[in-house]
Design an enzyme around this catalytic site. Structure first.
Site, PDB file in Angstrom:
ATOM      1  N   GLY A  37       0.701  -1.260   0.099  1.00 31.00           N
ATOM      2  CA  GLY A  37       0.016   0.065  -0.013  1.00 31.00           C
ATOM      3  C   GLY A  37       0.765   1.431  -0.055  1.00 31.00           C
ATOM      4  N   LYS A  93       0.615 -16.116   6.550  1.00 40.81           N
ATOM      5  CA  LYS A  93       0.086 -15.360   8.028  1.00 40.81           C
ATOM      6  C   LYS A  93      -0.688 -14.564   8.000  1.00 40.81           C
ATOM      7  CE  LYS A  93       3.751 -14.712  10.805  1.00 40.81           C
ATOM      8  NZ  LYS A  93       5.167 -14.324  11.495  1.00 40.81           N
ATOM      9  N   TYR A 147      -0.518 -18.109  -1.315  1.00 41.11           N
ATOM     10  CA  TYR A 147      -1.594 -17.214  -1.413  1.00 41.11           C
ATOM     11  C   TYR A 147      -3.176 -18.045  -1.602  1.00 41.11           C
ATOM     12  CZ  TYR A 147      -4.209 -13.265  -3.848  1.00 41.11           C
ATOM     13  OH  TYR A 147      -5.282 -12.288  -4.012  1.00 41.11           O
TER      14      TYR A 147
HETATM   15  P1  NAD Z   1      -2.648  -4.515  -3.025  1.00 44.33           P
HETATM   16  O1  NAD Z   1      -1.380  -5.257  -2.775  1.00 44.33           O
HETATM   17  O2  NAD Z   1      -2.641  -3.414  -3.536  1.00 44.33           O
HETATM   18  O3  NAD Z   1      -3.293  -4.307  -1.497  1.00 44.33           O
HETATM   19  C1  NAD Z   1      -3.269  -5.143  -0.297  1.00 44.33           C
HETATM   20  C2  NAD Z   1      -2.800  -4.220   0.920  1.00 44.33           C
HETATM   21  O4  NAD Z   1      -3.039  -5.271   2.012  1.00 44.33           O
HETATM   22  C3  NAD Z   1      -1.792  -3.349   0.825  1.00 44.33           C
HETATM   23  O5  NAD Z   1      -2.092  -2.076   1.111  1.00 44.33           O
HETATM   24  C4  NAD Z   1      -0.770  -3.907   1.736  1.00 44.33           C
HETATM   25  O6  NAD Z   1      -0.018  -3.106   2.224  1.00 44.33           O
HETATM   26  C5  NAD Z   1      -1.871  -4.313   2.763  1.00 44.33           C
HETATM   27  N1  NAD Z   1      -1.131  -5.554   3.523  1.00 44.33           N
HETATM   28  C6  NAD Z   1      -0.551  -6.702   3.429  1.00 44.33           C
HETATM   29  N2  NAD Z   1      -0.084  -7.434   4.315  1.00 44.33           N
HETATM   30  C7  NAD Z   1      -0.744  -6.748   5.366  1.00 44.33           C
HETATM   31  C8  NAD Z   1      -0.747  -7.048   6.769  1.00 44.33           C
HETATM   32  N3  NAD Z   1      -0.207  -8.070   7.282  1.00 44.33           N
HETATM   33  N4  NAD Z   1      -1.171  -6.038   7.674  1.00 44.33           N
HETATM   34  C9  NAD Z   1      -1.803  -4.877   7.213  1.00 44.33           C
HETATM   35  N5  NAD Z   1      -2.007  -4.708   5.857  1.00 44.33           N
HETATM   36  C10 NAD Z   1      -1.251  -5.622   4.905  1.00 44.33           C
HETATM   37  O7  NAD Z   1      -3.736  -5.405  -3.621  1.00 44.33           O
HETATM   38  P2  NAD Z   1      -5.217  -5.295  -4.100  1.00 44.33           P
HETATM   39  O8  NAD Z   1      -5.146  -5.725  -5.533  1.00 44.33           O
HETATM   40  O9  NAD Z   1      -5.731  -4.185  -3.718  1.00 44.33           O
HETATM   41  O10 NAD Z   1      -5.780  -6.615  -3.545  1.00 44.33           O
HETATM   42  C11 NAD Z   1      -6.781  -6.309  -2.203  1.00 44.33           C
HETATM   43  C12 NAD Z   1      -7.342  -7.610  -1.966  1.00 44.33           C
HETATM   44  O11 NAD Z   1      -8.196  -8.150  -2.853  1.00 44.33           O
HETATM   45  C13 NAD Z   1      -6.364  -8.546  -1.441  1.00 44.33           C
HETATM   46  O12 NAD Z   1      -6.942  -9.559  -0.510  1.00 44.33           O
HETATM   47  C14 NAD Z   1      -6.475  -9.716  -2.643  1.00 44.33           C
HETATM   48  O13 NAD Z   1      -6.188 -10.785  -2.401  1.00 44.33           O
HETATM   49  C15 NAD Z   1      -7.530  -9.504  -3.175  1.00 44.33           C
HETATM   50  N6  NAD Z   1      -8.028  -9.789  -4.491  1.00 44.33           N
HETATM   51  C16 NAD Z   1      -7.459  -8.726  -5.758  1.00 44.33           C
HETATM   52  C17 NAD Z   1      -7.708  -9.040  -6.732  1.00 44.33           C
HETATM   53  C18 NAD Z   1      -7.122  -8.033  -7.731  1.00 44.33           C
HETATM   54  O14 NAD Z   1      -6.984  -8.425  -9.015  1.00 44.33           O
HETATM   55  N7  NAD Z   1      -6.560  -7.048  -7.731  1.00 44.33           N
HETATM   56  C19 NAD Z   1      -7.813 -10.241  -7.404  1.00 44.33           C
HETATM   57  C20 NAD Z   1      -8.219 -11.290  -6.423  1.00 44.33           C
HETATM   58  C21 NAD Z   1      -8.492 -10.987  -5.002  1.00 44.33           C
END
Ligand code: NAD
Ligand code: UDP
Length: 319
Positions: A37, A93, A147
């Site tokens: 993020g 985790k 994942y």
């Molecule tokens: P992203 O990597 O931009 O966002 C994930 C956020 O989680 C980041 O801001 C990161 O800093 C934060 N994060 C990670 N580990 C953390 C922790 N231990 N504690 C606190 N914050 C933590 O990804 P995104 O594309 O925005 O995805 C958001 C969610 O949607 C995720 O759970 C992802 O699995 C799910 N998702 C996204 C997609 C996609 O195409 N974008 C598809 C399937 C699922």
């Protein structure tokens, strides 16, 4: 006014969700460790009195010291280069220990909790398109398993809390989403292709480029997340969120080159291990239960994303 906690709120989808919720008049607590993020994604929210940011890793419990009505659990890196390799253990985790911490928080506050699961729970699908009833075909020990299995186990945990404690849960399985607030260095196909194309570089096609994905614009995904959260208590999902139009990676490269008006060259690189060959959601459940269908055409969504990346590349924001 509802108070809503969003984990992963400074990430790509999370920051778009926070903006929508604030515009809808909610109080929003954004919790993120800023692993993938960025504060620049939420810079314009920081001045808003209804927005609060907490720098925190959800693998440790959190007490926000105010009453929470709803939790959207998005924390988890979603880009393969970000979740695999040296980060694999933190990824699992975050899914499991982080998921448990958020479920406990929801239980304390009797809050509804929504889990952002993924199309990756279907693995290398043997059923096409993928309905929610398909149990998937996942390699449990491969490089994506940190994942995929993390997200599968999180779904199981959410259902256990629902069965044992009657906790109101919602599970969505998101298919590939793209749009503003993606990182230019994120590593996913849309950000890579657009940034490579804008910088006059060759597009990196992994494998033959015949593999397919179905791409949904982030505004449509966020709209569905909010609809799902506010659906009747008995509707838990899982429900697929995605745009049921399938494109090969080569087609996506061509469409992006048309939009950026650049003559592209491509360089083929090795296809990553267990990279799924086909993905297309069956979204009939979202259509019937949530009256949701993604409105944005691929061309419109990509045009908006290209305009966004022109600025993001100039600003070169990493934090
Ligand atoms: P992203 O990597 O931009 O966002 C994930 C956020 O989680 C980041 O801001 C990161 O800093 C934060 N994060 C990670 N580990 C953390 C922790 N231990 N504690 C606190 N914050 C933590 O990804 P995104 O594309 O925005 O995805 C958001 C969610 O949607 C995720 O759970 C992802 O699995 C799910 N998702 C996204 C997609 C996609 O195409 N974008 C598809 C399937 C699922
Ligand atoms: N891909 C590609 N070039 C890139 C990045 C990704 O060809 O620079 C391919 C990748 O091999 C996969 C598809 O694009 O088949 C989608 O990859 P992404 O990382 O965006 O998401 P995934 O759906 O694999 O989680």
């Amino acid at each position: 006014m509802k108070t809503i906690l969003v984990t992963g709120g400074s990430g790509f989808i999370g920051s778009n969700l926070c903006k929508h919720l604030i515009n809808d008049g909610m109080r929003v607590i954004c919790v993120d460790n800023n692993y993938t993020g960025r504060m620049c994604n939420i810079a314009d929210l920081m001045e808003n009195k209804n927005f609060r940011f907490i720098l925190h890793d959800i693998t440790s419990p959190i007490d926000p010291e105010e009453k929470i009505d709803q939790i959207y659990n998005l924390a988890c890196p979603a880009s393969p280069p970000a979740y695999q390799g040296p980060h694999a253990i933190e990824t699992t985790k975050t899914c499991i220990i982080g998921g448990l911490n958020m479920l406990e928080l929801a239980r304390q506050h009797q809050a509804t909790i929504l889990q952002t699961s993924t199309s990756e729970v279907y693995g290398e699908p043997t059923v096409h398109p993928q309905p929610e009833s398909y149990f998937g075909y996942v390699n449990p020990t491969g490089i994506r398993s940190c994942y995929d299995e993390g997200k599968r186990c999180a779904e199981s945990l959410f259902f256990s809390y629902h069965r044992i404690y009657d906790l109101p849960i919602k599970i969505v399985r998101i298919f590939n989403t793209y749009g503003p607030n993606m990182r230019h260095d994120d590593g996913r196909v849309i950000s890579n292709f657009i940034c490579q194309s804008l910088q006059g570089q060759s597009l990196t096609v992994f494998g033959s480029g015949q593999q397919t994905r179905s791409l949904c614009f982030v505004d449509d995904t966020v709209d569905c997340l909010i609809k799902m959260m506010n659906s009747p208590k008995e509707f838990t999902g899982p429900v697929n969120i995605g745009k049921p139009e399938e494109h090969s990676i080569l087609e996506i490269a061509e469409i992006i080159s048309d939009i950026t008006a650049t003559k592209i060259s491509m360089v083929h690189k090795e296809k990553p291990e267990d990279d799924p060959s086909r993905r297309k959601p069956d979204i009939s459940l979202a259509q019937s239960a949530l009256a949701w269908y993604p409105k944005t055409t691929l061309k419109e969504g990509l045009q908006k994303t290209v305009e966004y990346f022109k600025k993001d590349l100039k600003q070169n924001c990493k934090l």
